[in-house]
Design a protein around this motif. Structure first.
Motif, PDB file in Angstrom:
ATOM      1  N   GLU A 195       0.856  -1.180   0.000  1.00  0.00           N
ATOM      2  CA  GLU A 195       0.000   0.000   0.000  1.00  0.00           C
ATOM      3  C   GLU A 195       0.900   1.241   0.000  1.00  0.00           C
ATOM      4  O   GLU A 195       1.550   1.548   0.998  1.00  0.00           O
ATOM      5  CB  GLU A 195      -0.894  -0.014   1.244  1.00  0.00           C
ATOM      6  CG  GLU A 195      -1.563   1.301   1.595  1.00  0.00           C
ATOM      7  CD  GLU A 195      -2.386   1.900   0.459  1.00  0.00           C
ATOM      8  OE1 GLU A 195      -2.107   3.049   0.087  1.00  0.00           O
ATOM      9  OE2 GLU A 195      -3.294   1.219  -0.046  1.00  0.00           O
ATOM     10  N   PRO A 196       0.989   1.945  -1.135  1.00  0.00           N
ATOM     11  CA  PRO A 196       1.913   3.082  -1.224  1.00  0.00           C
ATOM     12  C   PRO A 196       1.703   4.147  -0.147  1.00  0.00           C
ATOM     13  O   PRO A 196       2.669   4.733   0.352  1.00  0.00           O
ATOM     14  CB  PRO A 196       1.629   3.660  -2.619  1.00  0.00           C
ATOM     15  CG  PRO A 196       1.060   2.513  -3.391  1.00  0.00           C
ATOM     16  CD  PRO A 196       0.282   1.695  -2.403  1.00  0.00           C
ATOM     17  N   MET A 197       0.456   4.389   0.215  1.00  0.00           N
ATOM     18  CA  MET A 197       0.174   5.411   1.228  1.00  0.00           C
ATOM     19  C   MET A 197       0.622   4.991   2.619  1.00  0.00           C
ATOM     20  O   MET A 197       0.746   5.819   3.512  1.00  0.00           O
ATOM     21  CB  MET A 197      -1.323   5.726   1.247  1.00  0.00           C
ATOM     22  CG  MET A 197      -1.855   6.359  -0.017  1.00  0.00           C
ATOM     23  SD  MET A 197      -1.237   8.041  -0.268  1.00  0.00           S
ATOM     24  CE  MET A 197      -2.546   8.672  -1.364  1.00  0.00           C
ATOM     25  N   HIS A 198       0.868   3.693   2.812  1.00  0.00           N
ATOM     26  CA  HIS A 198       1.355   3.205   4.104  1.00  0.00           C
ATOM     27  C   HIS A 198       2.874   3.338   4.211  1.00  0.00           C
ATOM     28  O   HIS A 198       3.457   3.105   5.273  1.00  0.00           O
ATOM     29  CB  HIS A 198       0.919   1.743   4.291  1.00  0.00           C
ATOM     30  CG  HIS A 198       1.033   1.243   5.680  1.00  0.00           C
ATOM     31  ND1 HIS A 198       1.432  -0.034   5.977  1.00  0.00           N
ATOM     32  CD2 HIS A 198       0.804   1.847   6.873  1.00  0.00           C
ATOM     33  CE1 HIS A 198       1.455  -0.199   7.289  1.00  0.00           C
ATOM     34  NE2 HIS A 198       1.081   0.914   7.850  1.00  0.00           N
ATOM     35  N   ASN A 199       3.496   3.691   3.108  1.00  0.00           N
ATOM     36  CA  ASN A 199       4.939   3.934   3.046  1.00  0.00           C
ATOM     37  C   ASN A 199       5.149   5.324   2.446  1.00  0.00           C
ATOM     38  O   ASN A 199       5.934   5.512   1.521  1.00  0.00           O
ATOM     39  CB  ASN A 199       5.618   2.852   2.194  1.00  0.00           C
ATOM     40  CG  ASN A 199       7.128   2.950   2.193  1.00  0.00           C
ATOM     41  OD1 ASN A 199       7.739   3.587   3.058  1.00  0.00           O
ATOM     42  ND2 ASN A 199       7.753   2.342   1.194  1.00  0.00           N
ATOM     43  N   TYR A 200       4.414   6.283   2.975  1.00  0.00           N
ATOM     44  CA  TYR A 200       4.254   7.580   2.309  1.00  0.00           C
ATOM     45  C   TYR A 200       5.573   8.296   2.068  1.00  0.00           C
ATOM     46  O   TYR A 200       5.854   8.734   0.948  1.00  0.00           O
ATOM     47  CB  TYR A 200       3.333   8.474   3.152  1.00  0.00           C
ATOM     48  CG  TYR A 200       2.834   9.692   2.404  1.00  0.00           C
ATOM     49  CD1 TYR A 200       1.622   9.663   1.741  1.00  0.00           C
ATOM     50  CD2 TYR A 200       3.576  10.870   2.362  1.00  0.00           C
ATOM     51  CE1 TYR A 200       1.150  10.772   1.041  1.00  0.00           C
ATOM     52  CE2 TYR A 200       3.127  11.971   1.670  1.00  0.00           C
ATOM     53  CZ  TYR A 200       1.911  11.920   1.012  1.00  0.00           C
ATOM     54  OH  TYR A 200       1.463  13.018   0.319  1.00  0.00           O
ATOM     55  N   LYS A 201       6.396   8.435   3.079  1.00  0.00           N
ATOM     56  CA  LYS A 201       7.624   9.218   2.943  1.00  0.00           C
ATOM     57  C   LYS A 201       8.546   8.641   1.876  1.00  0.00           C
ATOM     58  O   LYS A 201       9.034   9.376   0.996  1.00  0.00           O
ATOM     59  CB  LYS A 201       8.361   9.292   4.281  1.00  0.00           C
ATOM     60  CG  LYS A 201       9.652  10.113   4.211  1.00  0.00           C
ATOM     61  CD  LYS A 201      10.350  10.163   5.566  1.00  0.00           C
ATOM     62  CE  LYS A 201      11.657  10.946   5.466  1.00  0.00           C
ATOM     63  NZ  LYS A 201      12.371  10.985   6.779  1.00  0.00           N
ATOM     64  N   LEU A 230      -6.560   5.273   2.365  1.00  0.00           N
ATOM     65  CA  LEU A 230      -6.086   5.833   3.636  1.00  0.00           C
ATOM     66  C   LEU A 230      -6.348   7.339   3.608  1.00  0.00           C
ATOM     67  O   LEU A 230      -5.571   8.112   3.044  1.00  0.00           O
ATOM     68  CB  LEU A 230      -4.602   5.523   3.839  1.00  0.00           C
ATOM     69  CG  LEU A 230      -4.207   4.043   3.725  1.00  0.00           C
ATOM     70  CD1 LEU A 230      -2.770   3.839   4.164  1.00  0.00           C
ATOM     71  CD2 LEU A 230      -5.149   3.152   4.524  1.00  0.00           C
ATOM     72  N   ILE A 231      -7.436   7.746   4.217  1.00  0.00           N
ATOM     73  CA  ILE A 231      -7.940   9.115   4.062  1.00  0.00           C
ATOM     74  C   ILE A 231      -6.927  10.187   4.459  1.00  0.00           C
ATOM     75  O   ILE A 231      -6.753  11.168   3.721  1.00  0.00           O
ATOM     76  CB  ILE A 231      -9.266   9.265   4.832  1.00  0.00           C
ATOM     77  CG1 ILE A 231     -10.355   8.458   4.107  1.00  0.00           C
ATOM     78  CG2 ILE A 231      -9.672  10.735   4.944  1.00  0.00           C
ATOM     79  CD1 ILE A 231     -11.691   8.443   4.826  1.00  0.00           C
ATOM     80  N   ASN A 265     -11.656  -0.570   5.343  1.00  0.00           N
ATOM     81  CA  ASN A 265     -12.929   0.145   5.215  1.00  0.00           C
ATOM     82  C   ASN A 265     -13.631   0.294   6.559  1.00  0.00           C
ATOM     83  O   ASN A 265     -14.433   1.217   6.749  1.00  0.00           O
ATOM     84  CB  ASN A 265     -13.847  -0.585   4.225  1.00  0.00           C
ATOM     85  CG  ASN A 265     -15.076   0.217   3.876  1.00  0.00           C
ATOM     86  OD1 ASN A 265     -15.011   1.176   3.119  1.00  0.00           O
ATOM     87  ND2 ASN A 265     -16.224  -0.159   4.445  1.00  0.00           N
ATOM     88  N   ARG A 266     -13.334  -0.585   7.498  1.00  0.00           N
ATOM     89  CA  ARG A 266     -13.947  -0.472   8.823  1.00  0.00           C
ATOM     90  C   ARG A 266     -13.483   0.791   9.532  1.00  0.00           C
ATOM     91  O   ARG A 266     -14.196   1.327  10.381  1.00  0.00           O
ATOM     92  CB  ARG A 266     -13.607  -1.705   9.660  1.00  0.00           C
ATOM     93  CG  ARG A 266     -14.147  -3.002   9.060  1.00  0.00           C
ATOM     94  CD  ARG A 266     -13.517  -4.226   9.694  1.00  0.00           C
ATOM     95  NE  ARG A 266     -13.774  -5.424   8.883  1.00  0.00           N
ATOM     96  CZ  ARG A 266     -13.051  -6.526   8.935  1.00  0.00           C
ATOM     97  NH1 ARG A 266     -12.005  -6.607   9.765  1.00  0.00           N
ATOM     98  NH2 ARG A 266     -13.350  -7.558   8.160  1.00  0.00           N
TER      99      ARG A 266
END
Length: 377
Positions: A195-201, A230-231, A265-266
């Motif tokens: 998930e790219p947004m989970h490794n944002y930096k 990931l909002i 989604n939860r």
């Protein structure tokens, strides 16, 4: 960075021997300034750093031996203590039609990742990974079944692109594919493992390197980042000022179904996710792609297509309907071609642009995480 819950198990595999061995310095982790400092520490003039930088990012050098305008003594020292790429290809497959190549790479710590080259009439598209494994736990995804091992570094992300850029630029380099070379990478999608947004930096450090005219120099509009939603990171991306495309893996129009398929989604339900996408569109004025993998009897009913259309119609968006690349023995199987066409037709008739993504490499485990899973079996 906002803490994101992980779904799945983390499985570190680094060996004692790997930990004890002093790692070589990966030059892909260095900025131009850091590379200049490193070269200076070797007693070399400043212009050597620029030569090395150009060899890596403009000429796609695979090793120091090929950097022929460097002194032999410098090349020998660099070979001893540094590395151009942290990736070692350990498996490689090409589809029967010659249009898709998938490579399984080993990282220095023993972890493995996948990347895919897909050839179209005019495009040379790379699908690259951002993590070794994934912690989001999507139930239909092969990558999720192994859990998250770790984030990739910025250099490991960039290295995937340079590997295929080198291949495309080199006439007659194996393997054979249906492409006339030399040619070049035209598009990049971060839709591989992780998930790219989970490794944002690290992802955004890599994206800036890939779009920097002084480095790889690919236009930002030719790169798409895909997220499960990931909002906080979508809101952050809206402020980046780099015109990277945003794709959201939706896969269902309501919380009941989506929470079963995409556990995050939860925490970030559909209504809140779509509100974040609307904020992104208002901030960037850019169209967003929604990815929707059709699964027979689960999310492909006509009434779900209508519900999806009603929720997405207010947004500046496009729906990329994806025929599922199935995992063997999985309850999630692809929808028929006829049902796929009907789903797309309902979206289009109700004012939501939608197309079917051309399925590539199904016979070579080209779906996310499938080759890695097969090799581990």
């Amino acid at each position: 960075m906002t803490n994101i819950p992980l779904y799945g198990t983390t499985h570190p595999t680094q060996t004692d021997a790997a930990r004890e061995q002093a790692p070589k310095r990966s030059l892909l982790e260095l900025t131009q300034e850091e590379l200049a400092d490193y070269v200076k520490s070797l007693g070399q003039p400043a212009y050597r750093a620029r030569q090395i930088w150009d060899w890596i990012y403009k000429r796609y050098a695979a090793d120091f031996a090929s950097m022929t305008n460097l002194p032999a003594a410098l090349r020998t020292r660099l070979e001893a203590e540094a590395t151009v790429s942290p990736l070692t290809p350990i498996a490689e497959v090409v589809s029967a039609d010659g249009n898709t190549q998938k490579v399984l790479f080993q990282l220095p710590d023993g972890q493995s990742i996948e990347a895919v080259l897909m050839l179209y009439e005019r495009r040379r598209t790379l699908c690259i990974s951002s993590q070794a494994g994934c912690g989001m736990g999507c139930t239909f995804c092969a990558t999720a079944q192994g859990g998250l091992a770790r984030n990739l570094t910025a250099g490991e992300i960039v290295a995937q692109v340079l590997y295929f850029a080198r291949y495309l630029a080199t006439p007659h380099a194996p393997p054979a594919m249906e492409v006339e070379r030399p040619t070049h990478v035209t598009n990049i999608v971060l839709m591989g493992m992780g998930e790219p947004m989970h490794n944002y930096k690290n992802v955004w450090t890599a994206l800036r390197r890939l779009t920097d005219p002084e480095a790889f120099g690919l236009g930002a509009r030719h790169i798409t980042l895909s997220t499960v939603g990931l909002i906080p990171m979508i809101d952050r991306m809206a402020e980046e000022g780099l015109q990277i495309g945003l794709a959201v893996s939706l896969h269902a129009p309501n919380d009941e179904i989506r929470s079963q398929l995409v556990p995050i989604n939860r925490r970030y339900p559909v209504a809140e996710l779509l509100a974040a996408v609307q904020r992104y569109i208002e901030k960037t004025h850019r169209r967003v792609t929604f990815e929707y993998a059709l699964m027979r009897g689960i999310n492909d009913a006509p009434e779900l297509a209508l519900e999806l259309a009603q929720k997405l119609k207010p947004l500046l968006c496009h729906v990329n309907v994806i025929p599922l690349n199935p995992i063997p023995d999985s309850p999630y199987q692809p929808t028929s071609d006829a049902e796929t066409r009907r789903f797309v037709q309902i979206l289009n008739e109700n004012g939501v642009p939608a197309t079917v993504r051309l399925r590539r490499g199904i016979e070579i485990n080209a779906g996310c995480g499938q080759l890695r899973r097969a090799m581990a079996a």
